[in-house]
Design an enzyme around this catalytic site. Structure first.
Site, PDB file in Angstrom:
ATOM      1  N   ARG A  61      40.022  40.976  29.895  1.00  0.00           N
ATOM      2  CA  ARG A  61      41.333  40.968  30.558  1.00  0.00           C
ATOM      3  C   ARG A  61      42.354  40.226  29.690  1.00  0.00           C
ATOM      4  O   ARG A  61      43.520  40.601  29.632  1.00  0.00           O
ATOM      5  CB  ARG A  61      41.216  40.317  31.936  1.00  0.00           C
ATOM      6  CG  ARG A  61      40.356  41.142  32.894  1.00  0.00           C
ATOM      7  CD  ARG A  61      40.197  40.441  34.226  1.00  0.00           C
ATOM      8  NE  ARG A  61      39.362  41.182  35.158  1.00  0.00           N
ATOM      9  CZ  ARG A  61      38.048  41.022  35.280  1.00  0.00           C
ATOM     10  NH1 ARG A  61      37.407  40.156  34.514  1.00  0.00           N
ATOM     11  NH2 ARG A  61      37.379  41.721  36.164  1.00  0.00           N
ATOM     12  N   ASP A  86      36.955  38.822  43.093  1.00  0.00           N
ATOM     13  CA  ASP A  86      35.692  38.194  42.660  1.00  0.00           C
ATOM     14  C   ASP A  86      35.024  37.502  43.850  1.00  0.00           C
ATOM     15  O   ASP A  86      33.799  37.557  44.003  1.00  0.00           O
ATOM     16  CB  ASP A  86      35.973  37.153  41.563  1.00  0.00           C
ATOM     17  CG  ASP A  86      36.960  37.703  40.555  1.00  0.00           C
ATOM     18  OD1 ASP A  86      36.572  38.043  39.445  1.00  0.00           O
ATOM     19  OD2 ASP A  86      38.153  37.831  40.928  1.00  0.00           O
ATOM     20  N   ARG A 130      33.409  40.146  45.881  1.00  0.00           N
ATOM     21  CA  ARG A 130      32.167  40.616  45.237  1.00  0.00           C
ATOM     22  C   ARG A 130      31.044  39.601  45.453  1.00  0.00           C
ATOM     23  O   ARG A 130      29.897  39.958  45.742  1.00  0.00           O
ATOM     24  CB  ARG A 130      32.404  40.818  43.731  1.00  0.00           C
ATOM     25  CG  ARG A 130      33.263  42.030  43.439  1.00  0.00           C
ATOM     26  CD  ARG A 130      33.680  42.109  41.977  1.00  0.00           C
ATOM     27  NE  ARG A 130      34.347  43.376  41.713  1.00  0.00           N
ATOM     28  CZ  ARG A 130      35.214  43.585  40.743  1.00  0.00           C
ATOM     29  NH1 ARG A 130      35.543  42.610  39.912  1.00  0.00           N
ATOM     30  NH2 ARG A 130      35.763  44.760  40.581  1.00  0.00           N
ATOM     31  N   HIS A 152      40.659  34.840  37.007  1.00  0.00           N
ATOM     32  CA  HIS A 152      40.073  36.136  37.366  1.00  0.00           C
ATOM     33  C   HIS A 152      39.614  36.725  36.034  1.00  0.00           C
ATOM     34  O   HIS A 152      40.384  37.356  35.324  1.00  0.00           O
ATOM     35  CB  HIS A 152      41.118  37.034  38.044  1.00  0.00           C
ATOM     36  CG  HIS A 152      40.684  38.474  38.127  1.00  0.00           C
ATOM     37  ND1 HIS A 152      39.552  38.882  38.779  1.00  0.00           N
ATOM     38  CD2 HIS A 152      41.249  39.610  37.636  1.00  0.00           C
ATOM     39  CE1 HIS A 152      39.432  40.193  38.685  1.00  0.00           C
ATOM     40  NE2 HIS A 152      40.437  40.667  37.990  1.00  0.00           N
TER      41      HIS A 152
END
Ligand code: NAD
Length: 333
Positions: A107, A167, A170, A194
């Protein structure tokens, strides 16, 4: 007075009463994430007006046409393809514009491409809508949340990144599968970036107020530290595994954006792991990352000072330091 006079008088009186502004949500970037969020938002009925904006105007128009044909199955909603000036008066503007991760790309590697887009669109957004809330989804989301705050000149409370909301979802999902309880009954947070340096907060993860080892004892299960480690790795690396298979991730982040938008529009004061400008937390200051945050109509109402153990603090410091270096590389001052 005749009946017509009375009708005219009533109509004039109604006009004189100020009408509340329709609840508008704007979405900039109508790719996978923007379109999935628009669909979820339309079906939720939370917004009276949804404006779709994309550099590729035809894409925004196509999405608007398709989504409008779902209106008879959902809620009366005014939905159209517009431009940045249509963000005026939006309570929330979701930013999902920009490049997404290519297979194997981190990212943080996306930062240069997407920061250039930010320099174009964020100042203009703030000019058209100085009172609205910006909700950032584009990656690297923490760095771009900070950049949006700097480039917009908006109050820090009005700039929120989706951060680790995904996250955390998840993590809770995988823990719920392991422990055999509803994911909504698992209370556990991923904080920090993140991305690859994110931090699982094991020290306070709990089910029904019982820390996980305690829950295991009560259930006559063994606490499997290696399984917990694997759950965190699967959480952290989920995007890579999904991108390898289908090229992008979008449904779960769209659901997370929905949850944040709902907390804002309905003034819910919901605690969500989102990214915002952090002030004085374990010596960390003036950088964006996620901590459990109270979100309401004013945006960031409060960032909760979560208790952490020493190893969590040190991992959070590393995560924040990485973000700070990336932010500095953009020269936003
Ligand atoms: N925060 C999260 O948890 C999370 C999860 C998944 C994806 N993402 C990120 O969301 C972003 C979007 O992902 P995607 O899969 O929807 O990408 P996408 O390529 O499908 O869509 C991006 C859209 O942005 C548009 N765009 C580009 N420049 C623009 C500009 N200047 N103004 C308006 N629109 C512009 C493009 O035309 C395109 O339609 C990526 O950065 C991705 O990494 C974040």
């Amino acid at each position: 007075m005749t009946a017509t006079d009375l009708l005219v008088r009533d109509a004039m009186a109604a006009e004189a009463v100020p009408q509340p502004r329709p609840m508008r949500v704007a979405i900039v970037g109508m790719g996978n994430v923007g379109a999935s969020f628009a669909y979820a938002l339309l079906l939720s009925g939370l917004a009276a007006e949804i404006v779709l904006i994309d550099a590729n105007r035809a894409k925004a128009e196509g999405e608007a046409m398709d989504l409008n044909h779902a209106v008879p199955f959902s809620h009366p909603t005014r939905l159209w393809a517009g431009d940045l000036s249509d963000c005026a008066g939006a309570v929330v503007t979701v930013l999902a514009a920009g490049a997404n991760q290519k297979p194997g790309e981190t990212r943080l590697e996306l930062v240069k491409k997407n920061a250039a887009i930010w320099r174009q669109i964020v100042p203009e957004l703030a000019r058209h809508n100085p009172n609205g809330i910006l909700l950032i989804a584009t990656n690297p989301v923490d760095v771009l949340t900070y950049a949006a705050w700097k480039l917009s000149g908006l109050p820090a409370a009005h700039v929120i990144g989706s951060g680790t909301i995904l996250d955390t979802a998840r993590f809770r999902y995988l823990l719920s599968q392991h422990f055999g309880v509803d994911a909504r009954s698992v209370h556990a947070f991923i904080i920090g970036e993140h991305g690859d340096s994110e931090v699982p907060v094991w020290s306070s993860a709990n089910i029904a107020g019982m820390r996980l080892p305690e829950f295991c004892r009560a259930q006559a299960m063994s606490y499997d530290a290696e399984a917990m480690r694997q759950i965190f790795l699967q959480t952290r690396d989920a995007a890579y595994r999904i991108i390898e298979r289908k090229g992008a991730t979008y449904y779960a982040v769209a659901a997370g954006l929905m949850r944040i938008t709902q907390a804002i529009l309905r003034n819910q004061k919901t605690v969500l792991s989102v990214s915002s400008v952090i002030r004085e937390f374990h010596g960390l200051d003036d950088v964006c990352f996620s901590l459990p945050t109270v979100v309401d109509r004013g945006g960031v109402e409060d960032v909760l000072r979560l208790e952490l153990d020493d190893s969590e603090v040190s991992k959070l410091r590393e995560s924040a330091e990485l973000l700070r270096k990336t932010i500095q590389s953009l020269d936003l001052s």
